[in-house]
Design an enzyme around this catalytic site. Structure first.
Site, PDB file in Angstrom:
ATOM      1  N   GLU A  95       0.825  -1.215   0.000  1.00 33.80           N
ATOM      2  CA  GLU A  95       0.000   0.000   0.000  1.00 33.80           C
ATOM      3  C   GLU A  95       0.855   1.259   0.000  1.00 33.80           C
ATOM      4  OE1 GLU A  95      -3.676  -1.902   2.572  1.00 33.80           O
ATOM      5  OE2 GLU A  95      -2.871   0.028   3.160  1.00 33.80           O
ATOM      6  N   CYS A 108       3.225   8.154   1.796  1.00 28.84           N
ATOM      7  CA  CYS A 108       3.572   7.151   2.805  1.00 28.84           C
ATOM      8  C   CYS A 108       3.795   5.858   2.039  1.00 28.84           C
ATOM      9  CB  CYS A 108       2.426   7.006   3.796  1.00 28.84           C
ATOM     10  SG  CYS A 108       2.661   5.643   4.956  1.00 28.84           S
ATOM     11  N   CYS A 115       5.571  -8.143   7.007  1.00 29.47           N
ATOM     12  CA  CYS A 115       6.471  -7.676   8.059  1.00 29.47           C
ATOM     13  C   CYS A 115       6.725  -8.825   9.031  1.00 29.47           C
ATOM     14  CB  CYS A 115       5.818  -6.511   8.794  1.00 29.47           C
ATOM     15  SG  CYS A 115       6.901  -5.691   9.977  1.00 29.47           S
ATOM     16  N   CYS A 119       3.692  -6.765  15.513  1.00 24.87           N
ATOM     17  CA  CYS A 119       3.012  -5.863  16.459  1.00 24.87           C
ATOM     18  C   CYS A 119       1.525  -6.242  16.541  1.00 24.87           C
ATOM     19  CB  CYS A 119       3.155  -4.406  16.018  1.00 24.87           C
ATOM     20  SG  CYS A 119       4.877  -3.850  15.976  1.00 24.87           S
ATOM     21  N   CYS A 122      -1.365  -4.269  14.614  1.00 24.48           N
ATOM     22  CA  CYS A 122      -1.120  -3.953  13.199  1.00 24.48           C
ATOM     23  C   CYS A 122      -1.854  -4.920  12.270  1.00 24.48           C
ATOM     24  CB  CYS A 122       0.383  -4.014  12.935  1.00 24.48           C
ATOM     25  SG  CYS A 122       0.814  -3.800  11.220  1.00 24.48           S
ATOM     26  N   ASN A 299      -5.879   2.697  15.388  1.00 23.92           N
ATOM     27  CA  ASN A 299      -6.905   2.290  14.412  1.00 23.92           C
ATOM     28  C   ASN A 299      -7.375   0.914  14.792  1.00 23.92           C
ATOM     29  OD1 ASN A 299      -7.169   4.251  12.371  1.00 23.92           O
ATOM     30  ND2 ASN A 299      -5.169   3.673  11.560  1.00 23.92           N
ATOM     31  N   CYS A 339      -5.991   0.942   7.076  1.00 22.11           N
ATOM     32  CA  CYS A 339      -4.535   0.891   7.125  1.00 22.11           C
ATOM     33  C   CYS A 339      -4.049  -0.552   7.041  1.00 22.11           C
ATOM     34  CB  CYS A 339      -4.067   1.535   8.422  1.00 22.11           C
ATOM     35  SG  CYS A 339      -2.310   1.617   8.597  1.00 22.11           S
TER      36      CYS A 339
END
Ligand code: SAH
Length: 357
Positions: A95, A108, A115, A119, A122, A299, A339
């Protein structure tokens, strides 16, 4: 064995010049090609009209140009923020977000497909890690997000805060930064670039040696090791004391204060005592200069069970502790909840082509 093709968009001018020279062509050819790619943004050798057909086909044998393509768009109805799903040449996607501020346009970008950091809040973490992005794929996100906009609306700032941990893809990120800032190409000053990390301590120390003028941003999100480790597994390897010592050294070496990101999570990290502990931790880091914390209400991501705390309330608590805190202006509030989720949806069901509003 046939020589593997080189991704030409990842090469700096001097590297391209060396390649072209090795092919027996004069150095000015490399300048022409670099201009086609990075200034005119032409990604097909056949369209490079001042290069002979014969040399074009030699170039095709030696190099490939496969920039990411935008395959989905999500535009905010509240402001000009646009989120893009960028599909890479191997079919993976990441993204990219384009945000319009008073002072310019910021992109961004993602640095990895997925990843490894895990986390808990996330959206990308549960999907795991696929691979690193190449320098060309990072630069290509900027070129893709710029396409079709007039010169004055081009991207003037970049944040490495999309999918991935930039310091876990160190070499490629450095090469990308060299390409982004090189005067023959995009020529974007690293003063307008922010790199965000979950806190990979050895790489923060390595970055401090590069003496780059970029802003280093550390995702802190907690003021004690118990809470931070429960949110961010990386904390088990590099606890808060080591992380802040690396931030102190970064400041000492570069003269630039690190900024801290803090996602406010209701009942988890937003208490008075969390603010007091954060004050005690951060006040000494930059030899008396005030630390700066960016607050963002978390979020909520499906299945994580976290809900947003009040960033404004926590800001007041921090300011009483002598910490400057800003509540991130939420751009694209209506699409922020997505996100990392464009990619998530795409992986669960084949994406529909075209725009989505
Ligand atoms: N790996 C890097 C950069 C990518 S994440 C890092 O950890 O900093 C970019 C930022 O978004 C980080 O501050 C991250 O902690 C934050 N973030 C991730 N998921 C979030 C969520 N659900 N709500 C708020 N911030 C989130």
């Amino acid at each position: 064995m046939e020589q593997e093709k080189i991704e030409i968009l990842s090469l700096l001018p001097e590297q391209l010049a060396a390649e072209i020279k090795a092919m027996g062509e004069p150095a000015f050819r490399a300048k022409q090609i670099f201009r086609w790619l990075h200034v005119r943004r032409v990604f097909d050798f056949a369209e490079m009209t001042d290069i002979s057909k014969q040399f074009q086909s030699k170039l095709r044998e030696r190099f490939y140009i496969n920039p990411p393509k935008i395959t989905q768009k999500l535009a905010s109805t509240l402001d000009d923020t646009v989120k893009y799903l960028c599909t890479l040449s191997d079919g993976n996607c990441v993204e990219t977000v384009r945000m319009v501020y008073h002072h310019g346009v910021t992109a961004c970008i993602s640095t990895q497909v997925g990843c490894k950091m895990g986390c808990k809040f996330c959206a990308s973490a549960p999907l795991g890690f696929v691979r690193n992005l190449t320098p060309a794929e990072m630069l290509g996100q900027i070129y893709a997000a710029d396409a079709g906009f007039p010169e004055e609306e081009r991207i003037s700032g970049v944040v490495l805060m999309g999918i991935g941990e930039p310091l876990d893809n160190y070499e490629n990120v450095m090469q990308f930064l060299r390409l982004l800032s090189c005067s023959e190409g995009r020529n974007l000053s690293l003063r307008h670039v922010a790199l965000s990390t979950c806190g990979v301590v050895p790489q923060i120390l390595r970055l401090s040696q590069e003496a780059l003028p970029l802003t280093l941003s550390v995702s802190l999100h907690a003021s004690d090791d118990g809470t931070r480790s429960s949110l961010m597994p990386v904390n088990r390897k590099y606890p808060i004391s080591e992380l802040l010592e690396a931030c102190r050294q970064y400041f000492e070496k570069t003269g630039r204060r690190v900024t801290f990101e803090y996602a406010v999570i209701a009942g988890k990290n937003d208490s008075d005592s969390a603010a007091a502990a954060l004050g005690r931790l951060l006040r000494p880091v930059f030899s008396g200069q005030r630390p700066h914390v960016n607050l963002i209400p978390v979020n909520p991501v499906a299945d994580t069970g976290f809900s947003a705390g009040s960033a404004v309330q926590f800001q007041k608590k921090l300011e009483r502790q002598g910490i400057n805190a800003t509540v991130r202006r939420t751009l694209g509030a209506d699409i922020a909840a997505a996100c990392g989720q464009l990619r998530r949806n795409q992986m669960h069901s084949p994406a529909e082509e075209g725009e989505q509003h």
